[in-house]
Write a protein that holds these residues in place. Structure first.
Motif, PDB file in Angstrom:
ATOM      1  N   VAL A 189       0.765  -1.257  -0.090  1.00 42.79           N
ATOM      2  CA  VAL A 189       0.017  -0.135   0.141  1.00 42.79           C
ATOM      3  C   VAL A 189       0.827   1.081   0.035  1.00 42.79           C
ATOM      4  O   VAL A 189       0.458   2.396  -0.200  1.00 42.79           O
ATOM      5  N   GLY A 190       2.125   0.963   0.039  1.00 44.22           N
ATOM      6  CA  GLY A 190       3.035   2.192  -0.192  1.00 44.22           C
ATOM      7  C   GLY A 190       2.928   3.237   0.922  1.00 44.22           C
ATOM      8  O   GLY A 190       3.159   4.286   1.100  1.00 44.22           O
ATOM      9  N   SER A 191       3.145   2.389   2.384  1.00 43.43           N
ATOM     10  CA  SER A 191       3.098   3.087   3.750  1.00 43.43           C
ATOM     11  C   SER A 191       4.123   2.485   4.614  1.00 43.43           C
ATOM     12  O   SER A 191       5.120   1.506   4.126  1.00 43.43           O
ATOM     13  N   SER A 192       4.450   2.874   5.788  1.00 40.19           N
ATOM     14  CA  SER A 192       5.333   2.192   6.639  1.00 40.19           C
ATOM     15  C   SER A 192       4.728   1.259   7.402  1.00 40.19           C
ATOM     16  O   SER A 192       3.436   1.085   7.625  1.00 40.19           O
ATOM     17  N   ARG A 193       5.295   0.110   8.107  1.00 44.45           N
ATOM     18  CA  ARG A 193       4.919  -0.812   8.955  1.00 44.45           C
ATOM     19  C   ARG A 193       4.491  -0.267   9.878  1.00 44.45           C
ATOM     20  O   ARG A 193       3.349  -0.728  10.545  1.00 44.45           O
ATOM     21  N   GLU A 194       4.826   0.998  10.582  1.00 46.68           N
ATOM     22  CA  GLU A 194       4.243   1.226  11.603  1.00 46.68           C
ATOM     23  C   GLU A 194       2.918   1.893  11.600  1.00 46.68           C
ATOM     24  O   GLU A 194       2.009   1.629  12.469  1.00 46.68           O
TER      25      GLU A 194
END
Length: 226
Positions: A189-194
Protein backbone atom coordinates in the motif's frame (compact mmCIF):
# COMPACT_ATOMS: atom_id res chain seq x y z
CA UNK A 1 18.00 -20.98 -8.87
CA UNK A 2 15.73 -22.24 -11.64
CA UNK A 3 15.67 -25.92 -12.43
CA UNK A 4 15.99 -27.17 -15.99
CA UNK A 5 12.93 -26.58 -18.19
CA UNK A 6 10.49 -29.47 -18.38
CA UNK A 7 8.61 -30.25 -21.55
CA UNK A 8 5.67 -32.14 -19.97
CA UNK A 9 3.79 -29.02 -18.86
CA UNK A 10 0.05 -29.06 -18.27
CA UNK A 11 -0.89 -26.52 -20.91
CA UNK A 12 -4.55 -26.54 -19.84
CA UNK A 13 -3.64 -23.78 -17.39
CA UNK A 14 -3.64 -21.23 -20.21
CA UNK A 15 -7.41 -21.34 -20.68
CA UNK A 16 -7.76 -19.87 -17.17
CA UNK A 17 -5.64 -16.80 -18.01
CA UNK A 18 -7.67 -13.65 -18.66
CA UNK A 19 -5.04 -12.35 -21.10
CA UNK A 20 -6.11 -15.14 -23.48
CA UNK A 21 -9.85 -14.83 -22.87
CA UNK A 22 -11.84 -15.04 -26.10
CA UNK A 23 -9.25 -16.96 -28.10
CA UNK A 24 -10.38 -19.82 -30.28
CA UNK A 25 -9.37 -23.31 -29.06
CA UNK A 26 -6.93 -23.75 -31.93
CA UNK A 27 -5.31 -20.37 -31.16
CA UNK A 28 -4.93 -21.30 -27.51
CA UNK A 29 -3.51 -24.68 -28.47
CA UNK A 30 -0.95 -23.02 -30.72
CA UNK A 31 0.21 -20.74 -27.87
CA UNK A 32 0.29 -23.68 -25.47
CA UNK A 33 2.46 -25.58 -27.89
CA UNK A 34 5.09 -22.84 -27.70
CA UNK A 35 5.23 -22.78 -23.89
CA UNK A 36 7.86 -24.34 -21.62
CA UNK A 37 7.41 -25.28 -17.99
CA UNK A 38 10.00 -23.70 -15.68
CA UNK A 39 10.42 -24.59 -12.00
CA UNK A 40 11.88 -22.08 -9.53
CA UNK A 41 12.83 -22.50 -5.87
CA UNK A 42 11.63 -20.23 -3.09
CA UNK A 43 13.55 -16.95 -3.10
CA UNK A 44 14.56 -17.18 -6.75
CA UNK A 45 14.48 -13.95 -8.76
CA UNK A 46 12.59 -14.80 -11.94
CA UNK A 47 13.24 -11.47 -13.67
CA UNK A 48 15.04 -8.32 -12.52
CA UNK A 49 14.11 -4.74 -13.24
CA UNK A 50 16.11 -3.60 -16.26
CA UNK A 51 16.55 -7.10 -17.72
CA UNK A 52 15.82 -7.65 -21.37
CA UNK A 53 12.17 -8.60 -21.78
CA UNK A 54 11.96 -11.84 -23.72
CA UNK A 55 8.45 -13.07 -23.01
CA UNK A 56 5.50 -13.85 -20.77
CA UNK A 57 5.32 -16.01 -17.64
CA UNK A 58 2.07 -17.67 -16.48
CA UNK A 59 1.85 -18.99 -12.93
CA UNK A 60 0.74 -22.62 -12.68
CA UNK A 61 1.65 -23.25 -9.04
CA UNK A 62 3.16 -21.22 -6.22
CA UNK A 63 3.21 -17.58 -5.16
CA UNK A 64 5.35 -14.65 -6.30
CA UNK A 65 5.64 -10.92 -5.82
CA UNK A 66 6.38 -8.19 -8.35
CA UNK A 67 8.27 -5.26 -6.86
CA UNK A 68 10.46 -2.23 -7.52
CA UNK A 69 13.19 -0.72 -5.36
CA UNK A 70 13.93 3.03 -5.28
CA UNK A 71 17.35 4.67 -5.08
CA UNK A 72 17.27 4.61 -1.28
CA UNK A 73 16.59 0.87 -1.20
CA UNK A 74 12.92 1.16 -0.24
CA UNK A 75 10.80 -1.60 -1.75
CA UNK A 76 7.29 -1.21 -3.12
CA UNK A 77 5.36 -4.39 -3.87
CA UNK A 78 3.33 -3.91 -7.03
CA UNK A 79 1.36 -7.14 -6.86
CA UNK A 80 1.14 -10.65 -5.44
CA UNK A 81 0.81 -13.37 -8.04
CA UNK A 82 -0.72 -16.83 -7.80
CA UNK A 83 -2.01 -19.60 -10.10
CA UNK A 84 -3.71 -18.30 -13.24
CA UNK A 85 -1.96 -14.91 -13.03
CA UNK A 86 0.87 -13.73 -15.25
CA UNK A 87 3.61 -11.15 -15.71
CA UNK A 88 5.83 -9.88 -18.51
CA UNK A 89 2.97 -9.60 -21.00
CA UNK A 90 4.33 -6.42 -22.60
CA UNK A 91 7.44 -8.36 -23.60
CA UNK A 92 5.26 -10.21 -26.10
CA UNK A 93 4.99 -6.96 -28.06
CA UNK A 94 8.23 -5.04 -27.55
CA UNK A 95 11.84 -5.47 -26.45
CA UNK A 96 11.84 -2.81 -23.72
CA UNK A 97 13.63 -3.70 -20.44
CA UNK A 98 11.65 -5.26 -17.60
CA UNK A 99 9.90 -2.57 -15.55
CA UNK A 100 9.89 -4.55 -12.28
CA UNK A 101 11.47 -7.52 -10.54
CA UNK A 102 9.62 -10.73 -9.68
CA UNK A 103 10.60 -13.11 -6.87
CA UNK A 104 9.27 -16.55 -5.94
CA UNK A 105 7.76 -16.57 -2.43
CA UNK A 106 7.60 -20.38 -2.53
CA UNK A 107 8.44 -23.12 -5.01
CA UNK A 108 6.81 -22.12 -8.30
CA UNK A 109 5.94 -23.69 -11.61
CA UNK A 110 5.66 -21.18 -14.43
CA UNK A 111 4.82 -21.47 -18.10
CA UNK A 112 7.19 -19.34 -20.19
CA UNK A 113 6.10 -18.11 -23.61
CA UNK A 114 8.83 -16.37 -25.58
CA UNK A 115 8.13 -13.34 -27.76
CA UNK A 116 9.60 -15.10 -30.81
CA UNK A 117 7.35 -18.14 -30.34
CA UNK A 118 4.29 -15.97 -29.72
CA UNK A 119 4.86 -13.84 -32.83
CA UNK A 120 5.28 -17.00 -34.88
CA UNK A 121 1.81 -18.07 -33.72
CA UNK A 122 0.38 -14.61 -34.54
CA UNK A 123 1.68 -14.88 -38.11
CA UNK A 124 -0.49 -17.95 -38.55
CA UNK A 125 -3.53 -16.33 -36.88
CA UNK A 126 -3.52 -12.49 -37.13
CA UNK A 127 -6.91 -12.12 -35.37
CA UNK A 128 -5.25 -13.39 -32.19
CA UNK A 129 -3.43 -10.07 -31.81
CA UNK A 130 -6.65 -8.03 -31.78
CA UNK A 131 -8.09 -10.16 -28.97
CA UNK A 132 -4.85 -9.91 -27.02
CA UNK A 133 -4.78 -6.10 -27.36
CA UNK A 134 -8.36 -5.82 -26.06
CA UNK A 135 -7.41 -7.87 -23.01
CA UNK A 136 -4.27 -5.81 -22.46
CA UNK A 137 -6.31 -2.59 -22.53
CA UNK A 138 -8.57 -4.02 -19.82
CA UNK A 139 -5.50 -4.80 -17.70
CA UNK A 140 -4.07 -1.29 -18.21
CA UNK A 141 -7.37 0.23 -17.02
CA UNK A 142 -7.20 -1.92 -13.88
CA UNK A 143 -3.62 -0.80 -13.23
CA UNK A 144 -4.69 2.82 -13.70
CA UNK A 145 -7.31 2.36 -10.97
CA UNK A 146 -4.62 0.97 -8.67
CA UNK A 147 -2.35 3.94 -9.31
CA UNK A 148 -5.24 6.34 -8.68
CA UNK A 149 -5.87 4.64 -5.33
CA UNK A 150 -2.22 5.07 -4.32
CA UNK A 151 -2.32 8.74 -5.25
CA UNK A 152 -5.75 9.80 -3.98
CA UNK A 153 -6.79 7.39 -1.20
CA UNK A 154 -5.37 7.59 2.32
CA UNK A 155 -3.42 4.71 3.87
CA UNK A 156 -6.44 3.25 5.67
CA UNK A 157 -8.44 3.29 2.44
CA UNK A 158 -5.61 1.53 0.63
CA UNK A 159 -5.39 -1.14 3.35
CA UNK A 160 -9.16 -1.69 3.22
CA UNK A 161 -9.06 -1.91 -0.59
CA UNK A 162 -6.22 -4.44 -0.39
CA UNK A 163 -7.97 -6.64 2.17
CA UNK A 164 -11.24 -6.65 0.24
CA UNK A 165 -9.47 -7.53 -3.02
CA UNK A 166 -7.58 -10.46 -1.48
CA UNK A 167 -10.30 -11.95 0.73
CA UNK A 168 -12.14 -15.10 -0.41
CA UNK A 169 -15.17 -16.72 1.24
CA UNK A 170 -14.44 -19.85 3.25
CA UNK A 171 -17.14 -21.49 5.41
CA UNK A 172 -19.05 -18.24 5.84
CA UNK A 173 -15.97 -16.15 6.59
CA UNK A 174 -13.93 -13.86 4.38
CA UNK A 175 -10.31 -14.95 4.66
CA UNK A 176 -7.06 -13.66 3.19
CA UNK A 177 -5.36 -16.98 2.53
CA UNK A 178 -2.00 -15.55 1.60
CA UNK A 179 0.26 -15.06 4.58
CA UNK A 180 1.01 -11.34 4.89
CA UNK A 181 3.34 -9.72 7.37
CA UNK A 182 2.81 -6.10 8.36
CA UNK A 183 5.80 -5.22 6.20
CA UNK A 184 4.24 -7.05 3.25
CA UNK A 185 1.07 -4.98 3.67
CA UNK A 186 3.08 -1.78 4.00
CA UNK A 187 4.97 -2.56 0.79
CA UNK A 188 1.71 -3.24 -1.05
CA UNK A 189 0.00 0.00 0.00
CA UNK A 190 3.04 2.30 -0.09
CA UNK A 191 3.17 3.05 3.63
CA UNK A 192 5.28 2.33 6.70
CA UNK A 193 5.04 -0.82 8.82
CA UNK A 194 4.32 1.35 11.86
CA UNK A 195 1.26 2.90 10.21
CA UNK A 196 -0.03 -0.51 9.13
CA UNK A 197 0.51 -1.79 12.68
CA UNK A 198 -1.70 0.99 14.10
CA UNK A 199 -4.44 0.39 11.54
CA UNK A 200 -4.45 -3.37 12.13
CA UNK A 201 -4.50 -2.90 15.91
CA UNK A 202 -7.56 -0.65 15.69
CA UNK A 203 -9.35 -3.03 13.29
CA UNK A 204 -8.72 -5.94 15.66
CA UNK A 205 -9.91 -3.95 18.71
CA UNK A 206 -13.02 -2.91 16.78
CA UNK A 207 -13.80 -6.54 15.92
CA UNK A 208 -13.47 -5.99 12.19
CA UNK A 209 -10.61 -8.44 11.64
CA UNK A 210 -8.57 -11.04 13.44
CA UNK A 211 -5.01 -12.10 12.68
CA UNK A 212 -3.58 -15.59 13.24
CA UNK A 213 -0.12 -16.56 11.99
CA UNK A 214 -0.23 -13.83 9.35
CA UNK A 215 -3.65 -15.02 8.11
CA UNK A 216 -6.28 -12.26 8.24
CA UNK A 217 -10.01 -12.93 8.68
CA UNK A 218 -12.57 -10.20 7.91
CA UNK A 219 -15.52 -10.51 10.30
CA UNK A 220 -17.60 -7.64 8.95
CA UNK A 221 -17.46 -4.86 6.39
CA UNK A 222 -14.56 -2.53 7.06
CA UNK A 223 -15.43 1.05 8.08
CA UNK A 224 -15.47 3.76 5.43
CA UNK A 225 -12.75 5.70 7.22
CA UNK A 226 -10.31 5.31 10.07
Amino acid sequence: MAQSPREDADMGALDQVDLFAGLEPEQLAAIAGSARLRVFARGAIIVSEGDEGLGLFVVQRGALKAFVVDDSGRELTLSLLGPGEYFGELALLDAAPRSASVMALERCELLQISRAAFLAVVEQSPTLMLTLLRNLVRRVRSLTDSVRALALVDVFGRVARLFESLAVERDGHWVIERQLTQQDIANLVGSSREMVNRILRDLVIGGYVSVDHHHIVLHRKLPARW
